[in-house]
Design a protein around this motif. Structure first.
Motif, PDB file in Angstrom:
ATOM      1  N   ASP A   1      12.469 -14.451   5.325  1.00  0.00           N
ATOM      2  CA  ASP A   1      11.635 -15.028   6.377  1.00  0.00           C
ATOM      3  C   ASP A   1      10.653 -14.026   6.970  1.00  0.00           C
ATOM      4  O   ASP A   1       9.463 -14.288   7.059  1.00  0.00           O
ATOM      5  CB  ASP A   1      12.529 -15.618   7.470  1.00  0.00           C
ATOM      6  CG  ASP A   1      11.775 -16.469   8.457  1.00  0.00           C
ATOM      7  OD1 ASP A   1      10.575 -16.744   8.244  1.00  0.00           O
ATOM      8  OD2 ASP A   1      12.382 -16.876   9.450  1.00  0.00           O
TER       9      ASP A   1
ATOM     10  N   ARG B   1      13.951 -21.548  12.715  1.00  0.00           N
ATOM     11  CA  ARG B   1      13.584 -20.808  11.512  1.00  0.00           C
ATOM     12  C   ARG B   1      13.112 -21.785  10.450  1.00  0.00           C
ATOM     13  O   ARG B   1      13.507 -22.928  10.463  1.00  0.00           O
ATOM     14  CB  ARG B   1      14.783 -20.015  10.986  1.00  0.00           C
ATOM     15  CG  ARG B   1      15.365 -19.013  11.965  1.00  0.00           C
ATOM     16  CD  ARG B   1      14.619 -17.719  12.072  1.00  0.00           C
ATOM     17  NE  ARG B   1      14.627 -16.896  10.893  1.00  0.00           N
ATOM     18  CZ  ARG B   1      15.591 -16.058  10.549  1.00  0.00           C
ATOM     19  NH1 ARG B   1      16.650 -15.927  11.301  1.00  0.00           N
ATOM     20  NH2 ARG B   1      15.486 -15.353   9.446  1.00  0.00           N
ATOM     21  N   PRO B   2      12.282 -21.408   9.536  1.00  0.00           N
ATOM     22  CA  PRO B   2      11.757 -20.062   9.359  1.00  0.00           C
ATOM     23  C   PRO B   2      10.619 -19.756  10.336  1.00  0.00           C
ATOM     24  O   PRO B   2       9.998 -20.661  10.880  1.00  0.00           O
ATOM     25  CB  PRO B   2      11.230 -20.083   7.924  1.00  0.00           C
ATOM     26  CG  PRO B   2      10.782 -21.493   7.729  1.00  0.00           C
ATOM     27  CD  PRO B   2      11.776 -22.329   8.502  1.00  0.00           C
TER      28      PRO B   2
END
Length: 155
Positions: A31, A69-70
């Motif tokens: 990420d 996330r990401p």
């Protein structure tokens, strides 16, 4: 082009094997790219002739890491990873694990970070079934996307 879909990757892998090349495969979210990732990918690449990186899709990352996330989109993550000399191909996958992708590609070597345990990796069972090898590469202590995010939030 280094960013390919699973069908293209399967065909490329078949040709690499026909040419006698050793395929190394790893996977993850990647990420926020950091020095730990770079060192890990360089070490993985040194194990064979071609490093294929299975990249978790945005939805897959959300499933694994949570709704925040990401940080970076799958397209951005794939582009950055494909720019690294250690990475030969990037293929995005939707599932939580890379089991399907590994079943298609059948790399000689499957690599994960030292923070994993081989017996806990469902992919390693598949690799073992067809005679491949799973290798754990020691992690760079203190270097993780989670630590970077914590540091940013603190500042």
């Amino acid at each position: 082009m280094k960013i390919v879909d699973s069908n293209q990757m399967r065909n490329i892998a078949e040709q690499l094997k026909a040419d006698g090349k050793t395929i190394v495969f790893t996977n993850g979210c990647f990420d926020i790219l950091h020095v730990g990732h770079v060192r890990y990918l360089q070490a993985a690449r040194e194990l064979g002739d071609c490093l294929i990186l299975g990249l978790n899709s945005d939805q897959s990352v959300r499933t694994l890491k949570g709704p925040t996330r990401p940080i970076n989109t799958q397209a951005d993550r794939a582009e950055v990873l494909s720019a690294l000399s250690a990475v030969d191909y990037v293929v995005i996958f939707e599932e939580a694990t890379a089991e399907n992708l590994i079943s298609q590609i059948k790399p000689a070597i499957y690599v994960k970070g030292g923070d994993y345990n081989i017996k806990d990796l469902p992919e390693s069972a598949i690799v073992s079934e067809y005679g491949g090898q799973t290798i754990l590469i020691p992690e760079v202590i203190g270097k993780s996307s989670s630590n970077i995010i914590k540091k940013i939030k603190k500042d």
